[in-house]
Design an enzyme around this catalytic site. Structure first.
Site, PDB file in Angstrom:
ATOM      1  N   GLY A 171       0.825  -1.199   0.000  1.00 59.59           N
ATOM      2  CA  GLY A 171       0.000   0.000   0.000  1.00 59.59           C
ATOM      3  C   GLY A 171       0.861   1.252   0.000  1.00 59.59           C
ATOM      4  O   GLY A 171       1.869   1.313   0.708  1.00 59.59           O
ATOM      5  N   THR A 202       5.527   2.457   5.432  1.00 62.44           N
ATOM      6  CA  THR A 202       4.224   1.878   5.752  1.00 62.44           C
ATOM      7  C   THR A 202       3.457   2.836   6.639  1.00 62.44           C
ATOM      8  O   THR A 202       3.989   3.363   7.615  1.00 62.44           O
ATOM      9  CB  THR A 202       4.311   0.504   6.445  1.00 62.44           C
ATOM     10  OG1 THR A 202       2.993   0.081   6.807  1.00 62.44           O
ATOM     11  CG2 THR A 202       5.148   0.509   7.694  1.00 62.44           C
ATOM     12  N   ASP A 255       1.144   1.965   8.501  1.00 62.51           N
ATOM     13  CA  ASP A 255       0.785   1.243   9.721  1.00 62.51           C
ATOM     14  C   ASP A 255       1.810   1.399  10.833  1.00 62.51           C
ATOM     15  O   ASP A 255       1.516   1.108  11.989  1.00 62.51           O
ATOM     16  CB  ASP A 255       0.614  -0.250   9.428  1.00 62.51           C
ATOM     17  CG  ASP A 255      -0.438  -0.530   8.380  1.00 62.51           C
ATOM     18  OD1 ASP A 255      -1.279   0.348   8.135  1.00 62.51           O
ATOM     19  OD2 ASP A 255      -0.410  -1.622   7.787  1.00 62.51           O
ATOM     20  N   GLY A 295      -5.055   0.068   9.342  1.00 58.72           N
ATOM     21  CA  GLY A 295      -3.998  -0.431  10.210  1.00 58.72           C
ATOM     22  C   GLY A 295      -4.075  -1.914  10.483  1.00 58.72           C
ATOM     23  O   GLY A 295      -3.266  -2.451  11.241  1.00 58.72           O
ATOM     24  N   GLN A 326      -6.993   7.805   3.263  1.00 60.49           N
ATOM     25  CA  GLN A 326      -6.126   7.883   4.446  1.00 60.49           C
ATOM     26  C   GLN A 326      -4.645   7.836   4.067  1.00 60.49           C
ATOM     27  O   GLN A 326      -3.797   8.311   4.825  1.00 60.49           O
ATOM     28  CB  GLN A 326      -6.425   6.725   5.392  1.00 60.49           C
ATOM     29  CG  GLN A 326      -7.821   6.735   5.965  1.00 60.49           C
ATOM     30  CD  GLN A 326      -8.146   5.453   6.709  1.00 60.49           C
ATOM     31  OE1 GLN A 326      -7.568   5.165   7.759  1.00 60.49           O
ATOM     32  NE2 GLN A 326      -9.068   4.657   6.160  1.00 60.49           N
TER      33      GLN A 326
END
Length: 431
Positions: free
Chosen positions: A14, A141, A143, A194, A303
Site C-alpha cells: 500500500g 508503511t 501502519d 492499520g 487515508q
C-alpha cells in the site's frame, strides 16, 4: 564495485502520501555518485522486474522528479502486492536474469515488512549466485509496524506521520459535525486503517490531547465485547449526550467476510462488511441512552493518498531516508534497510542509519501495551509525546495549475527489453 552499475528501484504494498519523496531522494542523491549509473523504476514493483518493464528515471525532466514531493500514492512508477515465495524458483532466476541483462548492480525496494523480506531474499540469492548485486530496503508503511516494539531498529516509518495527521484533522472536523448534529446523530463510529496494528486509530487522540471531546478509541490490541463497547458508549452518552468512536478496521467483532491479498493480509476494504458497520448495527439494535441513531464513517484509501494532509516532517524524513538508500548502496553495503532513529532529548530530531534486512524482514511491530489506558479504550500521554512531532506544525503547500494539483507526469521511457516475455509464476494459473 569497480565499474559503474545501474540501479533498479521498486515500490511495494500500500502506498502513502510520501512514498514518492523517498523515491525522489534516492534519484536525486544517486546523481552525485560515480558508482551508480542509470536509475530505473520497476513498473509496478517486483512485477516490473519480472516483466522487464524498467522505466528510465535518470532520463526524466528534473522538474518532474522534483514534483514527486507533492505527488501521493504510487501512480508514478506503480506498486504491487506480488510476493516472491520460497518455491518460486523461476521468478528468482528471472529477477537475476533481468538484472544481468541491464547491468544492474543495485536493487532498492521501498515498502513494508514483506518488501524487506523480498529485498533480503534477492540480495542473499545474488550473493549465492556470485552476482555483484547490492540489495537495499527503503522503509515505508502507514501502519508503522515495521521494526521492533522497542523502537531500536526504526523509530517510525515514512508514511505514518501523514496518516496520523489525516486522522488528527478528521477527528477534529468530525467533532464539529457531531457536536452540532448530536440531537439526531449522537454517536459517530469512525473506522481507521492499520489491520491489527493500532498506531493509526491511536493518532485520533492528537485531535484532542487535553481530552475534552467525548472520544473513545478502540485498538485491535485491546479487544472487548460488543456488549462492553455499547456499555462504554452509553456511559459517555449519559455524561455528554454524544460520543465519537474511533475503531481499528481489525478490531474483533466476528466474521466480516474477509478477503486476503497475495501476502495473506486481510483486505478489510474488500471484505463483505466492515467493523464500523457491525458496531453501528449493534448500537442501534440494543439502543442508545439518547434519542437518535449511531452512524458510521469509513474512510478508504484517502487515508494514505490525501496529499493535502501530508506531514511536512514526514515528507522531509521520507526524502532523507531515500537519500540514505543511495548512500548505503554507493558504499557497497548490501543487505540493509535505511532507517530513522530518534535522538534522545526533549527536542525532536532524528538520525539516519541502517539496520540488517534479516532483522526487519517480515517483522511486525505491535502497539505497546503501556500506551493503552487501563480502561482499554484510549491511549496515554506517552503516546501523544511519541506521535505529536511526526505530524508537524503546518500544512503542506501544494503546487497548483488552474485550481488543480500539479503532480509528476513521467515520460514513458522504458529500457529496451532484451529477454523473452515472461509471466510471473503466481499469475500463470489465472491466465
Amino acid at each position: 564495485m569497480s565499474t559503474k552499475k545501474n540501479l533498479v528501484v521498486a515500490q511495494s504494498g500500500g502506498p502513502s502520501p510520501v512514498i514518492n519523496n523517498t523515491l525522489r531522494g534516492l534519484i536525486e542523491a544517486a546523481r552525485n555518485f560515480d558508482n551508480i549509473g542509470t536509475v530505473y523504476g520497476a513498473h509496478h514493483g517486483i512485477e516490473g522486474v519480472l516483466k522487464e518493464e524498467l522505466l528510465d528515471l535518470s532520463g526524466q525532466c528534473p522538474d518532474e522528479i522534483s514534483l514527486l514531493r507533492y505527488t501521493p500514492a504510487a501512480g508514478s512508477i506503480g506498486t504491487c502486492r506480488y510476493k516472491l515465495k520460497a518455491n518460486q524458483n523461476e521468478d528468482f532466476d528471472r529477477v537475476l536474469e533481468v538484472f544481468k541483462a541491464h547491468n544492474v548492480g543495485y536493487f532498492v525496494y521501498i515498502g513494508g515488512n514483506d518488501s524487506m523480506d523480498t529485498a533480503n531474499k534477492v540480495a542473499q540469492l545474488a550473493q549465492q549466485r556470485g552476482l555483484d548485486l547490492i540489495g537495499i530496503g527503503g522503509p515505508k508503511t502507514i501502519d508503522n509496524d515495521v521494526g521492533d516494539s522497542e523502537f531500536k531498529l526504526i523509530d517510525h516509518t515514512p508514511g505514518y506521520g501523514s496518516t496520523a495527521k489525516y486522522w488528527m484533522h478528521a477527528v477534529q472536523n468530525a467533532n464539529e459535525e457531531n457536536n452540532g448534529s448530536s440531537p439526531a446523530d449522537p454517536v459517530l463510529v469512525m473506522q481507521a486503517m492499520g489491520r491489527k496494528i493500532g498506531f493509526i486509530p491511536a493518532a485520533a487522540r492528537l485531535a484532542d490531547p487535553n481530552r475534552e471531546m467525548p472520544l473513545q478509541i478502540y485498538l485491535a490490541e485491546s479487544p472487548c465485547s460488543l456488549e462492553q463497547l455499547a456499555d462504554n458508549v452509553n456511559d459517555q452518552l449519559a455524561k455528554d449526550g454524544r460520543c465519537i468512536v474511533v475503531i481499528s478496521e481489525g478490531f474483533n467483532v466476528g466474521s466480516l467476510g474477509e478477503r486476503k491479498d497475495s501476502f495473506g493480509h486481510t483486505q478489510f476494504s474488500s471484505s463483505e462488511t466492515t467493523v464500523a458497520q457491525m458496531v453501528v448495527n449493534y448500537l442501534n439494535k440494543v439502543g442508545l441512552k439518547a434519542k437518535g441513531s449511531a452512524r458510521g464513517n469509513v474512510p478508504g484509501t484517502d487515508q494514505r493518498h490525501s496529499m493535502a494532509y501530508a506531514s511536512t516532517v514526514d515528507l522531509d524524513e521520507a526524502y532523507r531516508a531515500g537519500e540514505n538508500c543511495a548512500v548505503i548502496a554507493n558504499k557497497g553495503e548490501s543487505g540493509y534497510m535505511s532507517t530513522i532513529l530518534r535522538n534522545p532529548g526533549s527536542v525532536y530530531s532524528v538520525t539516519y542509519d541502517k539496520v540488517p534486512l534479516t532483522e526487519v524482514a517480515n517483522s511486525e511491530r505491535t502497539f505497546p501495551k503501556k500506551w493503552i489506558t487501563a480502561a482499554g479504550n484510549d491511549v496515554t500521554d506517552d503516546f501523544i509525546k511519541y506521535c505529536k512531532p511526526l505530524v508537524g506544525e503546518g500544512m503542506v503547500s501544494l503546487p497548483m495549475i488552474d485550481g488543480r494539483q500539479r503532480m509528476t507526469r513521467l515520460e514513458k521511457k522504458f529500457a529496451p527489453q532484451k529477454l523473452a516475455a515472461y509471466i510471473p509464476q503466481a499469475d500463470r494459473a489465472k491466465k
